[in-house]
Design an enzyme around this catalytic site. Structure first.
Site, PDB file in Angstrom:
ATOM      1  N   ASP A 181      29.077 115.436  57.145  1.00 50.80           N
ATOM      2  CA  ASP A 181      29.660 114.140  56.772  1.00 50.80           C
ATOM      3  C   ASP A 181      31.122 114.099  57.174  1.00 50.80           C
ATOM      4  O   ASP A 181      31.944 114.762  56.548  1.00 50.80           O
ATOM      5  CB  ASP A 181      29.504 113.932  55.262  1.00 50.80           C
ATOM      6  CG  ASP A 181      29.888 112.515  54.820  1.00 50.80           C
ATOM      7  OD1 ASP A 181      30.591 111.808  55.569  1.00 50.80           O
ATOM      8  OD2 ASP A 181      29.472 112.124  53.717  1.00 50.80           O
ATOM      9  N   TYR A 211      21.626 109.175  44.147  1.00 45.81           N
ATOM     10  CA  TYR A 211      22.711 109.682  44.992  1.00 45.81           C
ATOM     11  C   TYR A 211      23.838 108.651  45.088  1.00 45.81           C
ATOM     12  O   TYR A 211      25.010 108.983  44.881  1.00 45.81           O
ATOM     13  CB  TYR A 211      22.170 110.037  46.377  1.00 45.81           C
ATOM     14  CG  TYR A 211      23.245 110.535  47.315  1.00 45.81           C
ATOM     15  CD1 TYR A 211      23.676 111.851  47.258  1.00 45.81           C
ATOM     16  CD2 TYR A 211      23.844 109.686  48.244  1.00 45.81           C
ATOM     17  CE1 TYR A 211      24.686 112.311  48.106  1.00 45.81           C
ATOM     18  CE2 TYR A 211      24.846 110.136  49.092  1.00 45.81           C
ATOM     19  CZ  TYR A 211      25.260 111.445  49.016  1.00 45.81           C
ATOM     20  OH  TYR A 211      26.262 111.897  49.843  1.00 45.81           O
TER      21      TYR A 211
END
Lengths: 124, 124
Positions: free
Chosen positions: A39, A15
């Site tokens: 986020d 990631y």
């Protein structure tokens, strides 16, 4: 059977590498079907493949370096801090969020929540 | 009105200091009524004052040093890594969990989840 700790750590490393240097499709492929992304924490939770793709496509064209700072796995969940350095012209933007993720049995991400705020951005 | 970022950071610093060097009562006083504790993540969630007190009383007699490594605040939530060094005889046990907390309007802790596992304990 739940994903092994090493599988989860491998997904986290992928990631970080792919957010910095991969394509949007490569990042999104780390997510399980039905996954959610928040986020930063406190903003609207993205619940569709399309909205998650939209989120990461905003990063794709940027010149970035990603480094995993620290990761802690507990069962099928993990928290980790990583540093993302973005170069734009003469400026360098450094942000080191702490992300919390849950994982399915294949260590695909089922949810991501990123802890950071504007005050954490360092411009140099 | 939600707690300010500085108030949340102050609670986190107090938490790290008191877990290492404070009394059980001092640590528990940082929690709001009805708070929950899950340490480590994946274990049973403690939902009563008594069970939270029991948890921290296990740390009270230990000779410990606590250091806040990094904290990220997002709204009324935060994630932070801290290092807890415990001396027991000739051995030193170092653990650096990543904790996730939520806070009420007075920056009291309403929930705590600690990400770590046995593999993260360093004995020297």
């Amino acid at each position: 059977m739940p994903a092994a700790r090493d599988q989860i750590l491998a997904t986290i490393q992928k990631y970080v590498d792919l957010v910095a240097g991969g394509t949007t499709a490569e990042v999104v492929a780390l997510y399980a079907e039905g996954a959610t992304v928040e986020d930063p924490v406190g903003t609207e939770v993205r619940t569709t493949r399309e909205s998650i793709t939209e989120f990461y496509s905003g990063l794709e064209a940027l010149e970035q370096q990603g480094t995993l700072v620290s990761a802690r796995v507990a069962g099928n969940e993990a928290a980790f801090q990583f540093e993302l350095v973005t170069k734009a012209g003469d400026q360098t933007y450094t942000l080191a969020p702490i992300d919390v993720m849950t994982f399915d049995d294949d260590a695909r991400i089922t949810s991501m929540r990123a802890f950071w705020s504007g005050e954490d951005m360092v411009v140099s």
